[in-house]
Design an enzyme around this catalytic site. Structure first.
Site, PDB file in Angstrom:
ATOM      1  N   LYS A  78       0.825  -1.218   0.000  1.00  0.00           N
ATOM      2  CA  LYS A  78       0.000   0.000   0.000  1.00  0.00           C
ATOM      3  C   LYS A  78       0.858   1.267   0.000  1.00  0.00           C
ATOM      4  O   LYS A  78       0.611   2.177  -0.770  1.00  0.00           O
ATOM      5  CB  LYS A  78      -0.911   0.051   1.251  1.00  0.00           C
ATOM      6  CG  LYS A  78      -1.948  -1.038   1.335  1.00  0.00           C
ATOM      7  CD  LYS A  78      -2.924  -0.772   2.466  1.00  0.00           C
ATOM      8  CE  LYS A  78      -2.295  -0.787   3.849  1.00  0.00           C
ATOM      9  NZ  LYS A  78      -1.703  -2.083   4.250  1.00  0.00           N
ATOM     10  N   ARG A  96      -9.445   1.281   8.569  1.00  0.00           N
ATOM     11  CA  ARG A  96      -8.982  -0.057   8.944  1.00  0.00           C
ATOM     12  C   ARG A  96     -10.054  -0.801   9.718  1.00  0.00           C
ATOM     13  O   ARG A  96      -9.843  -1.960  10.092  1.00  0.00           O
ATOM     14  CB  ARG A  96      -7.741   0.070   9.811  1.00  0.00           C
ATOM     15  CG  ARG A  96      -6.450  -0.391   9.144  1.00  0.00           C
ATOM     16  CD  ARG A  96      -5.352  -0.135  10.127  1.00  0.00           C
ATOM     17  NE  ARG A  96      -4.130  -0.832   9.892  1.00  0.00           N
ATOM     18  CZ  ARG A  96      -3.059  -0.305   9.309  1.00  0.00           C
ATOM     19  NH1 ARG A  96      -3.101   0.895   8.800  1.00  0.00           N
ATOM     20  NH2 ARG A  96      -1.937  -1.008   9.233  1.00  0.00           N
ATOM     21  N   ARG A  98      11.591  -5.663   4.672  1.00  0.00           N
ATOM     22  CA  ARG A  98      11.334  -4.234   4.447  1.00  0.00           C
ATOM     23  C   ARG A  98      12.288  -3.365   5.268  1.00  0.00           C
ATOM     24  O   ARG A  98      12.546  -3.638   6.435  1.00  0.00           O
ATOM     25  CB  ARG A  98       9.887  -3.919   4.833  1.00  0.00           C
ATOM     26  CG  ARG A  98       9.565  -2.436   4.767  1.00  0.00           C
ATOM     27  CD  ARG A  98       8.103  -2.163   4.652  1.00  0.00           C
ATOM     28  NE  ARG A  98       7.364  -2.376   5.886  1.00  0.00           N
ATOM     29  CZ  ARG A  98       6.045  -2.194   5.988  1.00  0.00           C
ATOM     30  NH1 ARG A  98       5.352  -1.851   4.927  1.00  0.00           N
ATOM     31  NH2 ARG A  98       5.445  -2.396   7.133  1.00  0.00           N
ATOM     32  N   ARG A 132      11.320  -1.180  10.820  1.00  0.00           N
ATOM     33  CA  ARG A 132      10.269  -0.712  11.731  1.00  0.00           C
ATOM     34  C   ARG A 132      10.125  -1.687  12.896  1.00  0.00           C
ATOM     35  O   ARG A 132      10.203  -2.888  12.708  1.00  0.00           O
ATOM     36  CB  ARG A 132       8.938  -0.609  10.970  1.00  0.00           C
ATOM     37  CG  ARG A 132       8.751   0.719  10.299  1.00  0.00           C
ATOM     38  CD  ARG A 132       7.550   0.730   9.400  1.00  0.00           C
ATOM     39  NE  ARG A 132       6.337   0.179  10.007  1.00  0.00           N
ATOM     40  CZ  ARG A 132       5.164   0.152   9.409  1.00  0.00           C
ATOM     41  NH1 ARG A 132       5.026   0.643   8.188  1.00  0.00           N
ATOM     42  NH2 ARG A 132       4.109  -0.361   9.995  1.00  0.00           N
ATOM     43  N   ARG A 181      -0.187  -8.324  13.772  1.00  0.00           N
ATOM     44  CA  ARG A 181      -0.760  -7.354  12.816  1.00  0.00           C
ATOM     45  C   ARG A 181      -1.635  -8.070  11.790  1.00  0.00           C
ATOM     46  O   ARG A 181      -2.666  -7.557  11.381  1.00  0.00           O
ATOM     47  CB  ARG A 181       0.362  -6.587  12.118  1.00  0.00           C
ATOM     48  CG  ARG A 181       1.022  -5.586  13.055  1.00  0.00           C
ATOM     49  CD  ARG A 181       2.314  -5.069  12.481  1.00  0.00           C
ATOM     50  NE  ARG A 181       2.154  -4.277  11.291  1.00  0.00           N
ATOM     51  CZ  ARG A 181       3.108  -4.081  10.381  1.00  0.00           C
ATOM     52  NH1 ARG A 181       4.294  -4.654  10.544  1.00  0.00           N
ATOM     53  NH2 ARG A 181       2.889  -3.347   9.334  1.00  0.00           N
TER      54      ARG A 181
HETATM   55  P1  AMP Z   1       0.947   0.983   8.988  1.00  0.00           P
HETATM   56  O1  AMP Z   1       2.136   1.845   8.775  1.00  0.00           O
HETATM   57  O2  AMP Z   1      -0.202   1.365   8.093  1.00  0.00           O
HETATM   58  O3  AMP Z   1       1.268  -0.492   8.894  1.00  0.00           O
HETATM   59  O4  AMP Z   1       0.445   1.263  10.487  1.00  0.00           O
HETATM   60  C1  AMP Z   1       1.262   1.001  11.607  1.00  0.00           C
HETATM   61  C2  AMP Z   1       0.415   0.904  12.857  1.00  0.00           C
HETATM   62  O5  AMP Z   1      -0.236   2.162  13.095  1.00  0.00           O
HETATM   63  C3  AMP Z   1      -0.706  -0.113  12.809  1.00  0.00           C
HETATM   64  O6  AMP Z   1      -0.263  -1.417  13.130  1.00  0.00           O
HETATM   65  C4  AMP Z   1      -1.656   0.460  13.863  1.00  0.00           C
HETATM   66  O7  AMP Z   1      -1.192   0.201  15.181  1.00  0.00           O
HETATM   67  C5  AMP Z   1      -1.542   1.960  13.624  1.00  0.00           C
HETATM   68  N1  AMP Z   1      -2.535   2.418  12.617  1.00  0.00           N
HETATM   69  C6  AMP Z   1      -2.289   2.876  11.382  1.00  0.00           C
HETATM   70  N2  AMP Z   1      -3.417   3.202  10.747  1.00  0.00           N
HETATM   71  C7  AMP Z   1      -4.426   2.960  11.607  1.00  0.00           C
HETATM   72  C8  AMP Z   1      -5.837   3.065  11.539  1.00  0.00           C
HETATM   73  N3  AMP Z   1      -6.461   3.494  10.418  1.00  0.00           N
HETATM   74  N4  AMP Z   1      -6.560   2.712  12.635  1.00  0.00           N
HETATM   75  C9  AMP Z   1      -5.961   2.278  13.763  1.00  0.00           C
HETATM   76  N5  AMP Z   1      -4.629   2.132  13.891  1.00  0.00           N
HETATM   77  C10 AMP Z   1      -3.860   2.464  12.819  1.00  0.00           C
END
Ligand code: AMP
Length: 240
Positions: A29, A104, A150, A183, A194
């Site tokens: 994404k 999400r 990654r 990360r 996750r």
């Molecule tokens: P990502 O970089 O999109 O993988 O997001 C990293 C982390 O941020 C996720 O595992 C969640 O803990 C939090 N997060 C990101 N986007 C959301 C969302 N829309 N709703 C809730 N938590 C989020």
């Protein structure tokens, strides 16, 4: 040379509108959102990046989010929606925007629908273009492989993959020379959490958007360029 003046109508025709990228962690994404944003001249809004920035700046939101993110769980809807609302109110979102990692949960999707219907983008061209949701579908085995390989740039957010898209110089960002990092939530134990969270909370969104006729699916198993081409085709077909 100055860009030629464009009438509001011409701008409205060109508006890309709101786009949502769905897909499991590691589906690509972030990488695709950056390419779409550059190609169509619209901002990428990554809730993960916004939250990580809050954590770095140690804001009250960052303090609440940090431990939750470290466990691979979701930050509460209310906090994330408030953060997105603020970002969408900025001027650069007028012609459209690409949301990456949001919504999400079904509650977040309902909130977004409500904001779009209520004229979140009132009087602005992007409001007239219906929401398009692109689901990047991919096999679980491939996700774990991609997430563990990654590396990201803590400075500019560039995303690399040690196998398929390594930096020119090992461990260093091609764009700004910063040292790349893994990360914290890309460690295997957190990845498993996750993916469970994704299945429980986010996967139901594909049905939600399918029922509304907004969902388009793309095979996420190809190369970055193959997937990017499929996304561009989809968006350009929509515009014609
Ligand atoms: P990502 O970089 O999109 O993988 O997001 C990293 C982390 O941020 C996720 O595992 C969640 O803990 C939090 N997060 C990101 N986007 C959301 C969302 N829309 N709703 C809730 N938590 C989020």
């Amino acid at each position: 040379m100055d860009a030629p003046a464009v009438s509001v109508d011409a701008r409205a025709k060109r508006a890309t509108g709101p786009i949502v990228l769905l897909g499991a962690p590691g589906a690509g994404k972030g990488t695709q959102a950056k390419l779409i944003a550059a190609h169509f001249g619209i901002p990428q809004i990554s809730t993960g990046d916004l939250l990580r920035d809050h954590v770095r700046r140690n804001t009250p939101l960052g303090q609440q989010a940090q431990a939750i993110m470290g466990r691979g769980e979701l930050v509460p809807d209310q906090l994330v929606c408030g953060m997105v609302e603020q970002r969408l109110a900025e001027k650069d979102c007028e012609q459209g925007f690409i949301l990456d990692g949001f919504p999400r949960t079904v509650a977040q999707a309902q909130w977004l629908d409500g904001r779009l219907q209520a004229g979140l983008l009132r009087g602005k061209p992007a409001e007239k273009v219906p929401l398009l949701v692109i689901d990047i579908a991919i096999d679980y085995a491939l996700l774990v492989q991609r997430l563990t390989a990654r590396r990201t740039c803590p400075q500019c957010g560039a995303i690399y993959n040690l196998q398929s898209n390594p930096p020119h110089k090992a461990g260093v960002c091609d764009l700004d020379g910063a040292n790349l990092i893994t990360r914290k939530d890309d460690q295997e134990a957190v990845i498993v959490e996750r993916l469970k969270t994704y299945e429980r909370e986010t996967l139901p969104l594909t049905n939600y958007y399918q029922q509304r006729g907004a969902l388009r699916r793309i095979d996420g198993a190809g190369t970055v360029e193959q997937i990017a081409q499929a996304v561009r085709d989809l968006l350009e077909r929509r515009g014609s």
